[in-house]
Design a protein around this motif. Sequence first.
Motif, PDB file in Angstrom:
ATOM      1  N   PHE A 298       7.235  49.535  13.982  1.00 31.46           N
ATOM      2  CA  PHE A 298       7.881  49.487  12.762  1.00 31.46           C
ATOM      3  C   PHE A 298       7.287  49.050  11.795  1.00 31.46           C
ATOM      4  O   PHE A 298       7.532  49.545  10.481  1.00 31.46           O
ATOM      5  CB  PHE A 298       9.388  48.671  13.083  1.00 31.46           C
ATOM      6  CG  PHE A 298      10.369  49.492  13.722  1.00 31.46           C
ATOM      7  CD1 PHE A 298      11.109  50.274  12.915  1.00 31.46           C
ATOM      8  CD2 PHE A 298      10.569  49.193  15.135  1.00 31.46           C
ATOM      9  CE1 PHE A 298      12.315  50.682  13.613  1.00 31.46           C
ATOM     10  CE2 PHE A 298      11.751  49.862  15.682  1.00 31.46           C
ATOM     11  CZ  PHE A 298      12.338  50.733  15.152  1.00 31.46           C
ATOM     12  N   TYR A 299       6.469  48.259  11.837  1.00 31.56           N
ATOM     13  CA  TYR A 299       5.416  47.576  10.895  1.00 31.56           C
ATOM     14  C   TYR A 299       4.746  48.376  10.118  1.00 31.56           C
ATOM     15  O   TYR A 299       4.623  48.627   8.901  1.00 31.56           O
ATOM     16  CB  TYR A 299       4.646  46.298  11.478  1.00 31.56           C
ATOM     17  CG  TYR A 299       3.703  45.644  10.376  1.00 31.56           C
ATOM     18  CD1 TYR A 299       4.048  44.744   9.512  1.00 31.56           C
ATOM     19  CD2 TYR A 299       2.187  46.059  10.631  1.00 31.56           C
ATOM     20  CE1 TYR A 299       3.159  44.287   8.601  1.00 31.56           C
ATOM     21  CE2 TYR A 299       1.467  45.550   9.770  1.00 31.56           C
ATOM     22  CZ  TYR A 299       1.754  44.693   8.918  1.00 31.56           C
ATOM     23  OH  TYR A 299       0.794  44.206   7.960  1.00 31.56           O
ATOM     24  N   GLY A 300       4.012  49.151  10.779  1.00 31.98           N
ATOM     25  CA  GLY A 300       3.174  50.364  10.446  1.00 31.98           C
ATOM     26  C   GLY A 300       3.747  51.407   9.849  1.00 31.98           C
ATOM     27  O   GLY A 300       3.463  51.589   8.558  1.00 31.98           O
ATOM     28  N   ILE A 301       4.944  51.969  10.342  1.00 27.43           N
ATOM     29  CA  ILE A 301       5.532  53.064   9.406  1.00 27.43           C
ATOM     30  C   ILE A 301       6.272  52.299   8.461  1.00 27.43           C
ATOM     31  O   ILE A 301       6.113  53.208   7.302  1.00 27.43           O
ATOM     32  CB  ILE A 301       7.041  53.583  10.432  1.00 27.43           C
ATOM     33  CG1 ILE A 301       6.220  53.958  11.583  1.00 27.43           C
ATOM     34  CG2 ILE A 301       7.821  54.361   9.905  1.00 27.43           C
ATOM     35  CD1 ILE A 301       7.342  54.254  12.735  1.00 27.43           C
ATOM     36  N   SER A 302       6.655  51.119   8.298  1.00 26.36           N
ATOM     37  CA  SER A 302       7.303  50.676   7.189  1.00 26.36           C
ATOM     38  C   SER A 302       6.206  50.433   5.879  1.00 26.36           C
ATOM     39  O   SER A 302       6.467  50.758   4.709  1.00 26.36           O
ATOM     40  CB  SER A 302       7.902  49.386   7.269  1.00 26.36           C
ATOM     41  OG  SER A 302       8.898  49.382   8.243  1.00 26.36           O
ATOM     42  N   ARG A 303       4.930  50.019   6.452  1.00 26.67           N
ATOM     43  CA  ARG A 303       4.100  49.835   5.301  1.00 26.67           C
ATOM     44  C   ARG A 303       3.734  51.097   4.806  1.00 26.67           C
ATOM     45  O   ARG A 303       3.235  51.060   3.546  1.00 26.67           O
ATOM     46  CB  ARG A 303       2.977  49.175   6.112  1.00 26.67           C
ATOM     47  CG  ARG A 303       3.050  48.023   6.164  1.00 26.67           C
ATOM     48  CD  ARG A 303       2.541  46.917   5.024  1.00 26.67           C
ATOM     49  NE  ARG A 303       2.863  45.623   5.155  1.00 26.67           N
ATOM     50  CZ  ARG A 303       2.523  44.624   4.301  1.00 26.67           C
ATOM     51  NH1 ARG A 303       1.994  45.246   2.954  1.00 26.67           N
ATOM     52  NH2 ARG A 303       2.651  43.413   4.367  1.00 26.67           N
ATOM     53  N   ILE A 304       3.519  52.226   5.493  1.00 26.42           N
ATOM     54  CA  ILE A 304       3.165  53.572   5.158  1.00 26.42           C
ATOM     55  C   ILE A 304       4.105  54.155   4.100  1.00 26.42           C
ATOM     56  O   ILE A 304       3.877  54.833   3.085  1.00 26.42           O
ATOM     57  CB  ILE A 304       3.038  54.591   6.244  1.00 26.42           C
ATOM     58  CG1 ILE A 304       1.728  54.069   7.364  1.00 26.42           C
ATOM     59  CG2 ILE A 304       2.782  56.043   5.821  1.00 26.42           C
ATOM     60  CD1 ILE A 304       1.582  54.870   8.448  1.00 26.42           C
ATOM     61  N   ILE A 305       5.343  53.885   4.467  1.00 25.54           N
ATOM     62  CA  ILE A 305       6.539  54.289   3.635  1.00 25.54           C
ATOM     63  C   ILE A 305       6.429  53.609   2.289  1.00 25.54           C
ATOM     64  O   ILE A 305       6.511  54.530   1.018  1.00 25.54           O
ATOM     65  CB  ILE A 305       7.976  54.110   4.189  1.00 25.54           C
ATOM     66  CG1 ILE A 305       8.056  55.148   5.611  1.00 25.54           C
ATOM     67  CG2 ILE A 305       8.936  54.413   3.239  1.00 25.54           C
ATOM     68  CD1 ILE A 305       9.098  54.865   6.254  1.00 25.54           C
ATOM     69  N   ILE A 306       6.290  52.235   2.207  1.00 30.05           N
ATOM     70  CA  ILE A 306       6.121  51.488   1.120  1.00 30.05           C
ATOM     71  C   ILE A 306       4.843  51.903   0.145  1.00 30.05           C
ATOM     72  O   ILE A 306       5.072  52.197  -1.184  1.00 30.05           O
ATOM     73  CB  ILE A 306       6.125  49.947   1.128  1.00 30.05           C
ATOM     74  CG1 ILE A 306       7.373  49.682   1.686  1.00 30.05           C
ATOM     75  CG2 ILE A 306       5.745  49.179   0.200  1.00 30.05           C
ATOM     76  CD1 ILE A 306       7.621  47.982   2.500  1.00 30.05           C
ATOM     77  N   MET A 307       3.933  52.073   0.893  1.00 27.42           N
ATOM     78  CA  MET A 307       2.642  52.613   0.299  1.00 27.42           C
ATOM     79  C   MET A 307       2.763  54.067  -0.606  1.00 27.42           C
ATOM     80  O   MET A 307       2.459  54.216  -1.715  1.00 27.42           O
ATOM     81  CB  MET A 307       1.410  52.643   1.004  1.00 27.42           C
ATOM     82  CG  MET A 307       0.159  53.193   0.379  1.00 27.42           C
ATOM     83  SD  MET A 307      -1.094  53.438   1.740  1.00 27.42           S
ATOM     84  CE  MET A 307      -0.807  54.768   2.563  1.00 27.42           C
ATOM     85  N   ILE A 308       3.189  55.049   0.129  1.00 24.46           N
ATOM     86  CA  ILE A 308       3.656  56.174  -0.495  1.00 24.46           C
ATOM     87  C   ILE A 308       4.581  56.107  -1.568  1.00 24.46           C
ATOM     88  O   ILE A 308       4.302  56.951  -2.592  1.00 24.46           O
ATOM     89  CB  ILE A 308       4.442  57.161   0.631  1.00 24.46           C
ATOM     90  CG1 ILE A 308       3.174  57.624   1.713  1.00 24.46           C
ATOM     91  CG2 ILE A 308       4.608  58.660   0.006  1.00 24.46           C
ATOM     92  CD1 ILE A 308       3.550  58.328   2.854  1.00 24.46           C
TER      93      ILE A 308
END
Length: 255
Positions: free
Chosen positions: A97-107
């Motif tokens: 969840f940490y990795g996916i959330s970080r990627i979504i926020i970055m995009i």
Amino acid sequence: MVVGMRTFKKNNIIIIVFCFILFLICANYVGLSINDFLDLPKIKKLMRVPNLSIIPDLIEPTFQTLAIAYVGTVLGIISSIILGILASKNMTINKVFYGISRIIIMIARVIPDVIWAFLLIPAVGLGAAQGIFAIAIHSTGMIGRFFAESIEEIDSKPLEALNTCGASYIQKLIYGVLPQIIPSFVNYILYALDHNIRVVIMLGMFGVGGLGFQFIIKFRVFKYEDVFGILVVIFLILFSVERLSTYIRGKVMDN
């Protein structure tokens, strides 16, 4: 001590010189010359006395601009809270969840609002929905990043005490995290709303509607008196929002 100060000053001079040389290289690369600076006073040819009689016709576009910015910001806040919690190391559920959330926020953050507005045209077409979703997506990235960083910087002692008491995940969020991040979170929200109002005005020139749409219409037909009347309204809106934000920040800090 003296040697350290001399080294510090020398390093600063080197950085300043490097930045100035880089500025000259970039200016030359894009074709900027001294004549471009000398031509700036020519903008006065567009100067007109604002046509304030147009203000009654701008009431509806003004409310439309504010409504688009507000709805888009609220949607962005909701999604940024969820993603911000999951993207913080100390409150995430797990590494996935940490990795996916970080990627979504970055995009969501790295792609500008205007690009999101264009990308959304095939889905929702031109209009208010286009602006609302473009602002919501970009606000998710912008606020979500700040929110995640604020959570990671909180004092861990209240969370440790709640863990000792056997508190649930939700209880730790409510009693351990929320009280520590409210002031900074309010600041981020007010900044985002102020920023999004400006963005909606700009997006209005690309079909979203509101004051930006009125501005580009008047500009294209060379009605510069009306253009400056619209600019007066835009200034009053942004000034009022800034004063309101300052007042709310003061109240939050006092409490």
